[in-house]
Design a protein around this motif. Structure first.
Motif, short mmCIF file in Angstrom:
data_model
loop_
_atom_site.label_atom_id
_atom_site.label_comp_id
_atom_site.label_asym_id
_atom_site.label_seq_id
_atom_site.Cartn_x
_atom_site.Cartn_y
_atom_site.Cartn_z
N ASN A 99 0.82 -1.21 0.00
CA ASN A 99 0.00 0.00 0.00
C ASN A 99 0.85 1.26 0.00
OD1 ASN A 99 -1.43 -2.28 1.58
ND2 ASN A 99 -3.11 -0.97 0.91
N ASP A 152 -9.25 -0.06 -4.52
CA ASP A 152 -8.62 -0.62 -3.32
C ASP A 152 -9.60 -0.59 -2.15
OD1 ASP A 152 -6.04 -1.33 -1.72
OD2 ASP A 152 -6.92 0.35 -0.63
N GLY A 162 -4.97 -0.52 -8.52
CA GLY A 162 -5.47 -0.83 -7.20
C GLY A 162 -5.59 -2.32 -6.94
N THR A 206 -2.70 -4.17 -4.66
CA THR A 206 -2.64 -4.25 -3.20
C THR A 206 -3.32 -5.51 -2.68
OG1 THR A 206 -4.75 -3.07 -2.89
CG2 THR A 206 -2.74 -1.73 -3.04
N ASP A 244 -6.24 -5.87 -1.63
CA ASP A 244 -7.16 -5.63 -0.53
C ASP A 244 -8.58 -6.11 -0.86
OD1 ASP A 244 -5.21 -4.56 1.04
OD2 ASP A 244 -5.67 -2.47 0.60
N TYR A 254 -2.90 7.30 0.58
CA TYR A 254 -2.65 7.19 -0.86
C TYR A 254 -2.44 8.56 -1.50
CZ TYR A 254 -4.26 2.36 -0.35
OH TYR A 254 -4.40 1.06 0.03
#
Length: 442
Positions: free
Chosen positions: A25, A51, A195, A198, A200, A245
């Motif tokens: 991140n 994300d 994104g 990451t 996530d 970010y």
């Protein structure tokens, strides 16, 4: 009716942020900012949506279903086995663990070695042997020490990044450089696709069980209230992630870097040197090394526990050893190569995950016999994503002229068109086919 206090909601929101925020991140928005240049704000907006946005979407879908297992079983029991397995391989030895190990080397050791290919290769090999030996030592006997270290290091990393950001505001103003392709043409879309890196959004399927267990312990059974709380947790963590970010992407955009770089670790290292001198580089190296070690121990522990339940003939200790060896081998490909490999793999997994999330949220509006909707939609999206991955990796884009006929494919979202067709066909099938014993699950 049992409810959470405002303090508990805030605490669990920060907990979710801590679970989602890792080394990746930091490096991906840094690279994005450097490449996007004067289009940094559009690009980081897309990054935040894919994300934090997808992570929140995933939590809501799981809360709506009850558990991630119930959600996946709406497609098929085989899918419910294979898809989580693919996610664990991605966040485990396939991508995330070796990426963290390689990143620890890039940030902690490589800046202080001679700038030669041979030194880098030997250094990476020696480092990964030592690094994953430590990971094995800690992961074979899971303890709360790693969690505590992670909870201490994450705030320190954030304070360091914020300090650098404040210092950068007092430096001479530097105009943002021109964006490079593809951030020049489609910054929001490119940021959205970045994104994925990451992971996530995928982690939502893994972490979702933590919050379903939380609701069970707290005796919160009202589904609407669960969804409300998950949205609150997600918004808190999403705001924190977004702030990070924006800052990191801004620092990347302001960095004075001649030419191009392969990844965000280089960008961060240069930013720290420019703003804080060699001392900043050393401090960042130490923090990154320990943070990556903590992340790897946590991931190895989680993956070993999962694989032990699925493949019980192999003991937990043996899984820890296998994961450390496999991750060490993959880590020696180098961070740049790992990131290149991750793009097609995540490009295959994410459309399936996003489609499953959307179906989970729309479940109450689906036909009474909803299984055909799940099966046909997920199958079509999965097959199309697999075709895209094969086309990009094996055939080097040879079939692009044919795929570009599909609406939205130019922007990398042809799977949405395919998924829409699958949804329509599945809905029709759900209304026509008899319900042979299957019921709408949860």
């Amino acid at each position: 009716m049992k409810q959470l206090t405002k303090k508990e909601i805030l605490f669990f929101g920060f907990t979710l942020f801590s679970m989602l925020f890792g080394a990746g991140n930091l490096i991906f928005p840094a690279y994005l900012g450097n490449a996007a240049g004067d289009n940094v704000w559009q690009a980081v907006t897309g990054f935040i949506i894919s994300d934090a946005g997808l992570a929140i979407l995933g939590f809501i879908a799981i809360a709506n279903a009850g558990t991630s297992d119930i959600l996946a079983n709406r497609v098929h029991s085989t899918f419910a086995f294979l898809f989580p397995l693919a996610i664990y391989l991605a966040i485990g030895p396939g991508l995330a663990i070796p990426r963290a190990g390689s990143l620890a080397y890039e940030m902690g050791i490589k800046p202080f070695l001679p700038h030669t290919g041979a030194a880098a290769s030997v250094g990476l090999l020696v480092f990964t042997i030592i690094f994953f030996s430590l990971v094995f030592w800690f992961a074979k006997s899971p303890s709360k020490l790693v969690d505590r270290v992670g909870k201490i290091l994450t705030p320190i990393l954030l304070i360091l990044i914020f300090t650098v950001f404040v210092k950068s505001l007092f430096m001479d103003a530097v105009p943002l450089k021109n964006a490079v392709s593809p951030y020049k043409e489609n910054p929001v879309i490119r940021g959205f696709l970045d994104g994925y890196q990451t992971m996530d959004g995928l982690c939502a399927f893994i972490y979702g069980i933590i919050f379903t267990n939380l609701f069970t312990v707290k005796k919160i059974t009202n589904r609407s209230l669960q969804i409300k709380y998950l949205i609150s947790f997600g918004l808190i963590s999403g705001i924190l992630l977004s702030i990070c970010y924006i800052i990191i992407a801004y620092l990347g955009a302001k960095a004075l870097i001649p030419g191009t770089v392969d990844h965000g670790a280089v960008v961060l290292s240069i930013v720290m040197t420019q703003l804080l001198g060699n001392g900043g580089t050393v401090l960042l190296a130490i923090l990154f090394s320990v943070a990556c070690l903590s992340v790897c121990i946590g991931l190895v522990t989680s993956c070993a526990q999962y694989f032990t339940t699925v493949f019980s003939k192999i003991s937990y200790i043996q899984w820890v050893l296998l994961l450390c060896v496999a991750s060490g081998v993959v880590a020696n490909l180098g961070l740049s190569q790992i990131l290149k490999v991750s793009v097609p793999i995540l490009g295959f997994l994410y459309p399936i995950a996003i489609t499953l999330m959307i179906l989970g949220i729309l479940h109450s509006w689906l036909p009474s016999y909803s299984r055909p909707v799940y099966v046909i939609t997920i199958s079509m999206v999965g097959l199309f994503s697999l075709l895209e991955m094969i086309n990009s990796t094996i055939f080097n884009g040879e079939f692009n002229p044919y795929l570009l006929w599909i609406p939205l494919q130019t922007d990398g979202f042809g799977w949405i068109t395919i998924g829409g067709i699958g949804f329509v066909l599945g809905s029709i099938a759900g209304k026509i086919l008899p319900n042979t014993g299957h019921t709408n699950t949860a």
